[in-house]
Scaffold this motif. Structure first.
Motif, PDB file in Angstrom:
ATOM      1  N   UNK A   1       0.838  -1.207   0.000  1.00  8.54           N
ATOM      2  CA  UNK A   1       0.000   0.000   0.000  1.00  8.54           C
ATOM      3  C   UNK A   1       0.871   1.254   0.000  1.00  8.54           C
ATOM      4  N   UNK A   2       2.026   1.178   0.665  1.00 12.15           N
ATOM      5  CA  UNK A   2       2.874   2.359   0.856  1.00 12.15           C
ATOM      6  C   UNK A   2       3.394   2.904  -0.473  1.00 12.15           C
ATOM      7  N   UNK A   3       3.905   2.009  -1.327  1.00 12.02           N
ATOM      8  CA  UNK A   3       4.510   2.479  -2.578  1.00 12.02           C
ATOM      9  C   UNK A   3       3.484   3.182  -3.482  1.00 12.02           C
ATOM     10  N   UNK A   4       2.298   2.602  -3.736  1.00 12.72           N
ATOM     11  CA  UNK A   4       1.329   3.328  -4.574  1.00 12.72           C
ATOM     12  C   UNK A   4       0.918   4.672  -3.977  1.00 12.72           C
ATOM     13  N   UNK A   5       0.742   4.711  -2.630  1.00 16.25           N
ATOM     14  CA  UNK A   5       0.340   5.980  -1.998  1.00 16.25           C
ATOM     15  C   UNK A   5       1.456   7.017  -2.144  1.00 16.25           C
ATOM     16  N   UNK A   6       2.692   6.605  -1.813  1.00 18.53           N
ATOM     17  CA  UNK A   6       3.814   7.541  -1.895  1.00 18.53           C
ATOM     18  C   UNK A   6       4.042   8.047  -3.305  1.00 18.53           C
ATOM     19  N   UNK A   7       3.999   7.155  -4.293  1.00 17.75           N
ATOM     20  CA  UNK A   7       4.248   7.560  -5.674  1.00 17.75           C
ATOM     21  C   UNK A   7       3.095   8.397  -6.232  1.00 17.75           C
TER      22      UNK A   7
ATOM     23  N   UNK B   1       1.208  13.580  -8.331  1.00 17.67           N
ATOM     24  CA  UNK B   1       0.307  14.741  -8.222  1.00 17.67           C
ATOM     25  C   UNK B   1       1.119  16.030  -8.065  1.00 17.67           C
ATOM     26  N   UNK B   2       2.167  15.969  -7.244  1.00 17.05           N
ATOM     27  CA  UNK B   2       3.008  17.161  -7.029  1.00 17.05           C
ATOM     28  C   UNK B   2       3.709  17.573  -8.326  1.00 17.05           C
ATOM     29  N   UNK B   3       4.253  16.597  -9.059  1.00 19.44           N
ATOM     30  CA  UNK B   3       4.953  16.903 -10.320  1.00 19.44           C
ATOM     31  C   UNK B   3       3.958  17.434 -11.357  1.00 19.44           C
ATOM     32  N   UNK B   4       2.775  16.823 -11.434  1.00 14.61           N
ATOM     33  CA  UNK B   4       1.762  17.296 -12.389  1.00 14.61           C
ATOM     34  C   UNK B   4       1.352  18.741 -12.063  1.00 14.61           C
ATOM     35  N   UNK B   5       1.204  19.045 -10.775  1.00 12.22           N
ATOM     36  CA  UNK B   5       0.860  20.412 -10.383  1.00 12.22           C
ATOM     37  C   UNK B   5       1.954  21.396 -10.770  1.00 12.22           C
TER      38      UNK B   5
ATOM     39  N   UNK C   1      -6.403  20.592 -23.309  1.00 13.10           N
ATOM     40  CA  UNK C   1      -5.717  21.482 -22.371  1.00 13.10           C
ATOM     41  C   UNK C   1      -4.496  20.764 -21.800  1.00 13.10           C
ATOM     42  N   UNK C   2      -3.624  21.517 -21.161  1.00 14.02           N
ATOM     43  CA  UNK C   2      -2.430  20.920 -20.536  1.00 14.02           C
ATOM     44  C   UNK C   2      -2.848  19.951 -19.431  1.00 14.02           C
ATOM     45  N   UNK C   3      -3.880  20.319 -18.672  1.00 14.00           N
ATOM     46  CA  UNK C   3      -4.341  19.447 -17.590  1.00 14.00           C
ATOM     47  C   UNK C   3      -4.792  18.093 -18.134  1.00 14.00           C
ATOM     48  N   UNK C   4      -5.559  18.105 -19.224  1.00 18.58           N
ATOM     49  CA  UNK C   4      -6.013  16.838 -19.815  1.00 18.58           C
ATOM     50  C   UNK C   4      -4.843  16.035 -20.382  1.00 18.58           C
ATOM     51  N   UNK C   5      -3.864  16.736 -20.942  1.00 18.76           N
ATOM     52  CA  UNK C   5      -2.693  16.039 -21.490  1.00 18.76           C
ATOM     53  C   UNK C   5      -1.911  15.335 -20.379  1.00 18.76           C
ATOM     54  N   UNK C   6      -1.719  16.032 -19.243  1.00 24.98           N
ATOM     55  CA  UNK C   6      -0.995  15.423 -18.121  1.00 24.98           C
ATOM     56  C   UNK C   6      -1.799  14.279 -17.514  1.00 24.98           C
ATOM     57  N   UNK C   7      -3.105  14.484 -17.409  1.00 25.12           N
ATOM     58  CA  UNK C   7      -3.967  13.413 -16.880  1.00 25.12           C
ATOM     59  C   UNK C   7      -3.933  12.197 -17.808  1.00 25.12           C
ATOM     60  N   UNK C   8      -3.890  12.463 -19.117  1.00 23.07           N
ATOM     61  CA  UNK C   8      -3.794  11.368 -20.081  1.00 23.07           C
ATOM     62  C   UNK C   8      -2.505  10.581 -19.916  1.00 23.07           C
ATOM     63  N   UNK C   9      -1.399  11.278 -19.594  1.00 27.20           N
ATOM     64  CA  UNK C   9      -0.114  10.576 -19.364  1.00 27.20           C
ATOM     65  C   UNK C   9      -0.238   9.599 -18.191  1.00 27.20           C
ATOM     66  N   UNK C  10      -0.875  10.045 -17.110  1.00 30.79           N
ATOM     67  CA  UNK C  10      -1.015   9.202 -15.918  1.00 30.79           C
ATOM     68  C   UNK C  10      -1.927   8.011 -16.213  1.00 30.79           C
ATOM     69  N   UNK C  11      -3.072   8.286 -16.816  1.00 30.63           N
ATOM     70  CA  UNK C  11      -4.025   7.213 -17.119  1.00 30.63           C
ATOM     71  C   UNK C  11      -3.423   6.222 -18.119  1.00 30.63           C
ATOM     72  N   UNK C  12      -2.757   6.753 -19.149  1.00 30.99           N
ATOM     73  CA  UNK C  12      -2.138   5.885 -20.148  1.00 30.99           C
ATOM     74  C   UNK C  12      -1.083   4.981 -19.539  1.00 30.99           C
TER      75      UNK C  12
END
Length: 297
Positions: A132-138, A143-147, A234-245
């Motif tokens: 659980x720790x690794x998925x939560x930490x990463x 989220x911080x890097x995307x922001x 938008x940039x937000x959708x592009x970054x979200x797409x990177x995570x989901x992909x």
């Protein structure tokens, strides 16, 4: 698929989301085909793992890995901007050099981190189980890097970088130093990839000289697959797409390896990767064909 395999796929998917962010910056923002990624990913792992075994704080070791990755990206950009070497060739030259540099840093093909403190050690003191720790930490890191990227790409410097990548001639006419923008963007891109390498080494417990093989393909598959699912208006959708992909890619790999009737095994990973990358590339074209406007009646 077991719960452990599912959480493991999420964990690796989040790490490679950072690679996808880096590939998005170089491939989409700067229009710079960059194979340095295959060298900067193990570079991050090598620097971080070696410094941790020397007694460094894992957070400082991770910061040093990011700096090393940024320097590698800067070298690729310098070869292209100052020495006028073609984008792809400049990145291949840096990638080849990094193989020897990584061996020099580690002093051997791999460095083990078993029993050493890592950035995930804080979860041990809180009693959180590792899977659980690794998925939560990463997830927090992603989220911080995307922001940060969302803020940066909307800043004056970020807008100038986007203009330099979209239309360098127009950008130069507007007084933008396109060479400087390429160097900043490539440093940032490979710094993120090195961060992913440092986190990957700490989560798996070792850094290996071969850990960067095929990373660029995974990054491209994550970016292109994410764009196929989420139109990056938008940039937000592009970054979200990177995570989901990235996460869906890892879940697809895990599902394929854990599906008994397919008969696939761990040694078939490259075959699965090639098939998924091909699907990710074809998917946008198929999506446009299915949802093709029919025109006015």
């Amino acid at each position: 698929m077991s719960q452990i395999a599912f959480l493991g796929a999420i964990e690796v998917g989040l790490v490679f989301a950072l690679v996808a962010f880096g590939v998005f910056l170089s491939f989409r923002i700067l229009d710079f085909p960059d194979l340095t990624v295959d060298g900067s990913f193990p570079l991050g792992g090598a620097v971080c793992a070696t410094l941790i075994t020397f007694g460094w704080n894992p957070w400082l070791a991770t910061l040093a890995a990011i700096t090393a990755g940024a320097m590698a990206g800067g070298v690729t950009a310098w070869l292209n901007v100052r020495l006028k070497i073609l984008h792809l060739l400049a990145s291949i030259l840096t990638m080849m050099a990094l193989y020897s540099i990584n061996l020099r840093i580690m002093g051997k093909p791999n460095v083990a981190l078993l029993g050493e403190p890592t950035v995930l050690s804080v979860f041990d003191t809180l009693g959180v189980k590792y899977y659980y720790a690794a998925p939560i930490g990463f997830a927090v890191v992603v989220i911080a890097v995307a922001g940060f990227l969302l803020f940066f790409l909307k800043s004056e410097l970020g807008l100038a970088m986007r203009a330099a990548g979209a239309n360098p001639h127009m950008a130069k006419a507007q007084g933008i130093n396109t060479g400087f923008m390429i160097m900043v963007g490539m440093a940032l891109s490979n710094g993120l990839v090195a961060l992913a390498g440092a986190l990957f080494a700490q989560s798996t417990g070792n850094a290996d000289i071969t850990m960067g093989v095929g990373v660029i393909l995974v990054g491209l598959a994550s970016v292109i697959g994410g764009e196929a699912l989420l139109t990056p208006r938008t940039i937000l959708l592009a970054l979200l797409g990177c995570v989901i992909g990235s996460i869906l890619y890892r879940l697809a790999v895990a599902a394929a390896l854990n599906t008994d009737f397919l008969g696939l095994q761990a040694q078939d990973l490259n075959l699965i990767t090639a098939a998924l990358v091909a699907m990710a590339i074809v998917l946008p074209t198929a999506k446009r064909a299915v949802f093709k406007p029919t025109g006015r009646p």
